[in-house]
Design a protein around this motif. Sequence first.
Motif, PDB file in Angstrom:
ATOM      1  N   ALA A 136      12.493  11.632  -4.970  1.00 15.22           N
ATOM      2  CA  ALA A 136      11.350  10.747  -4.771  1.00 15.22           C
ATOM      3  C   ALA A 136      10.831  10.932  -3.359  1.00 15.22           C
ATOM      4  O   ALA A 136      11.610  11.142  -2.419  1.00 15.22           O
ATOM      5  N   LEU A 137       9.508  10.843  -3.204  1.00 15.09           N
ATOM      6  CA  LEU A 137       8.861  11.073  -1.919  1.00 15.09           C
ATOM      7  C   LEU A 137       7.832   9.969  -1.688  1.00 15.09           C
ATOM      8  O   LEU A 137       7.134   9.564  -2.617  1.00 15.09           O
ATOM      9  N   ARG A 138       7.708   9.514  -0.427  1.00 13.87           N
ATOM     10  CA  ARG A 138       6.924   8.325  -0.106  1.00 13.87           C
ATOM     11  C   ARG A 138       5.747   8.664   0.810  1.00 13.87           C
ATOM     12  O   ARG A 138       5.824   9.550   1.671  1.00 13.87           O
ATOM     13  N   SER A 139       4.671   7.902   0.616  1.00 14.86           N
ATOM     14  CA  SER A 139       3.516   7.942   1.521  1.00 14.86           C
ATOM     15  C   SER A 139       3.242   6.527   2.014  1.00 14.86           C
ATOM     16  O   SER A 139       3.265   5.572   1.226  1.00 14.86           O
ATOM     17  N   THR A 140       2.974   6.392   3.303  1.00 12.86           N
ATOM     18  CA  THR A 140       2.653   5.076   3.871  1.00 12.86           C
ATOM     19  C   THR A 140       1.218   5.006   4.367  1.00 12.86           C
ATOM     20  O   THR A 140       0.848   4.034   5.035  1.00 12.86           O
ATOM     21  N   ASP A 141       0.406   6.004   4.037  1.00 12.64           N
ATOM     22  CA  ASP A 141      -0.982   6.010   4.509  1.00 12.64           C
ATOM     23  C   ASP A 141      -1.973   6.229   3.364  1.00 12.64           C
ATOM     24  O   ASP A 141      -2.970   6.930   3.513  1.00 12.64           O
ATOM     25  N   GLY A 142      -1.669   5.622   2.229  1.00  6.15           N
ATOM     26  CA  GLY A 142      -2.603   5.712   1.112  1.00  6.15           C
ATOM     27  C   GLY A 142      -2.609   7.029   0.386  1.00  6.15           C
ATOM     28  O   GLY A 142      -3.572   7.346  -0.327  1.00  6.15           O
ATOM     29  N   GLY A 143      -1.550   7.816   0.530  1.00 10.39           N
ATOM     30  CA  GLY A 143      -1.431   9.064  -0.214  1.00 10.39           C
ATOM     31  C   GLY A 143      -1.921  10.292   0.510  1.00 10.39           C
ATOM     32  O   GLY A 143      -1.892  11.389  -0.048  1.00 10.39           O
ATOM     33  N   ARG A 144      -2.351  10.145   1.779  1.00 12.79           N
ATOM     34  CA  ARG A 144      -2.866  11.318   2.503  1.00 12.79           C
ATOM     35  C   ARG A 144      -1.740  12.218   2.993  1.00 12.79           C
ATOM     36  O   ARG A 144      -1.864  13.437   2.981  1.00 12.79           O
TER      37      ARG A 144
ATOM     38  N   GLY B   1       0.782  -1.230   0.000  1.00 13.96           N
ATOM     39  CA  GLY B   1       0.000   0.000   0.000  1.00 13.96           C
ATOM     40  C   GLY B   1       0.807   1.269   0.000  1.00 13.96           C
ATOM     41  O   GLY B   1       0.242   2.369  -0.113  1.00 13.96           O
ATOM     42  N   GLU B   2       2.128   1.177   0.111  1.00  7.72           N
ATOM     43  CA  GLU B   2       2.962   2.379   0.046  1.00  7.72           C
ATOM     44  C   GLU B   2       2.888   2.981  -1.352  1.00  7.72           C
ATOM     45  O   GLU B   2       2.754   2.268  -2.350  1.00  7.72           O
ATOM     46  N   LEU B   3       3.029   4.305  -1.403  1.00  8.06           N
ATOM     47  CA  LEU B   3       3.077   5.034  -2.661  1.00  8.06           C
ATOM     48  C   LEU B   3       4.397   5.786  -2.745  1.00  8.06           C
ATOM     49  O   LEU B   3       4.934   6.230  -1.725  1.00  8.06           O
ATOM     50  N   LEU B   4       4.909   5.935  -3.954  1.00  9.61           N
ATOM     51  CA  LEU B   4       6.136   6.685  -4.183  1.00  9.61           C
ATOM     52  C   LEU B   4       5.945   7.527  -5.429  1.00  9.61           C
ATOM     53  O   LEU B   4       5.458   7.034  -6.453  1.00  9.61           O
ATOM     54  N   VAL B   5       6.297   8.803  -5.338  1.00  9.20           N
ATOM     55  CA  VAL B   5       6.222   9.685  -6.496  1.00  9.20           C
ATOM     56  C   VAL B   5       7.587  10.326  -6.706  1.00  9.20           C
ATOM     57  O   VAL B   5       8.289  10.644  -5.739  1.00  9.20           O
ATOM     58  N   SER B   6       7.980  10.477  -7.958  1.00  9.23           N
ATOM     59  CA  SER B   6       9.235  11.137  -8.289  1.00  9.23           C
ATOM     60  C   SER B   6       8.940  12.380  -9.115  1.00  9.23           C
ATOM     61  O   SER B   6       8.011  12.385  -9.933  1.00  9.23           O
TER      62      SER B   6
END
Length: 372
Positions: A74-82, A41-46
């Motif tokens: 790159a930046l990460r979210s561990t709560d579904g993108g919130r 469920g982690e998200l990563l955006v670059s």
Amino acid sequence: MPITYPTARRLTDAEQITIYYNRNEFAAWPFNHGFWVFPNGELLVSFSRGPCSYQHKYDMSHFVVDALGGEYVALRSTDGGRTWPVEGLVPLGTRLALERQLRANLAPATPATPIDFTSPDLCVTAGFGIPPKDAQHVGYLQISRDRGHTWEGPFPMPSFGFAWVQVKVDYLVRPDGLVLLFVTVGQTDGRRGDRFVAVYATGDGGLTWNYLSAIQPTTPDARFVNRYYASPVLLPDGRILVTLRCQIDARNAWPELFESEDGGRTWRFVSRISDWGGPTHLLRLDDGRLLASYGYRVVPYGIRARLSEDEGQTWGPELILRDDASSWDLGYPRALQLASGAVMVVYYHNRADDPVQCDGGVRHIAGTIFRP
């Protein structure tokens, strides 16, 4: 039957997220760099970020903020993108350092071991958004095999004699294992009518690349319209669909859909997705529908999307994800479907209510979560 013109529909339940905002930076172009969701469920955006004082239009020139001072991160979210904690920002290299490595032949020629393009842990990013001024054929890939925690590369990509090369992160794996990468190329300097999409292919995990085909329309406007920045989708029956950005200037762009029935060797036009918008990201949802999302660079400026229930033959009404920007300088989205079934679209944006205004508000990375 009479022709119908469906009215654009505003999404009233869309959740707007600020991913990365810095008053003294220009942050942009996730379409160029990548957006990933992992099995946990982690998200990563670059994206690219560069210093910007927002005092004059020159400060926000894409050449200035990217080619002269840009850094890829790159930046990460561990709560579904919130939430996207800035403490977790991972640097992938400055634009100038990456360019220096490639042009001085200091970069590794190939990955040490083949890339598993089917791995759920793989991230692939690429450059450059703006080719080096006096070496416009230079492009590269960077990869992470561990969900963006560590990175390899840059690995130089072949130009196959093209003078203009823009490598993007858009690839797919054919059922026979061949990996297709969609690269914007030009025979001269990328002027109007010169750019098109070339399909590169690798059968050995990115150790070598070959030229496969070109998506190059022969319509009457082909001589003055660039068609580039492909976003591909593989259908269950083996057909390949790609959206192309069609453009004559920064604001006048629109998305078109093309199809290959022979594994990417030849291409045909399918449909024009909307009047304006681009570049466009194409996503196949779990229920089989197609979602095309794009920046809307005409008034009212914002982010929009359309859905197709017949594999791109026709498209439903425009969905207004947001229209709260004060400048055309926005967009470059990528979209993912979350485990909940909702979709998250990430892009760069500027807000009309931003206290900092210089031909639009501070350029930052934002996202919209909605249920299509």
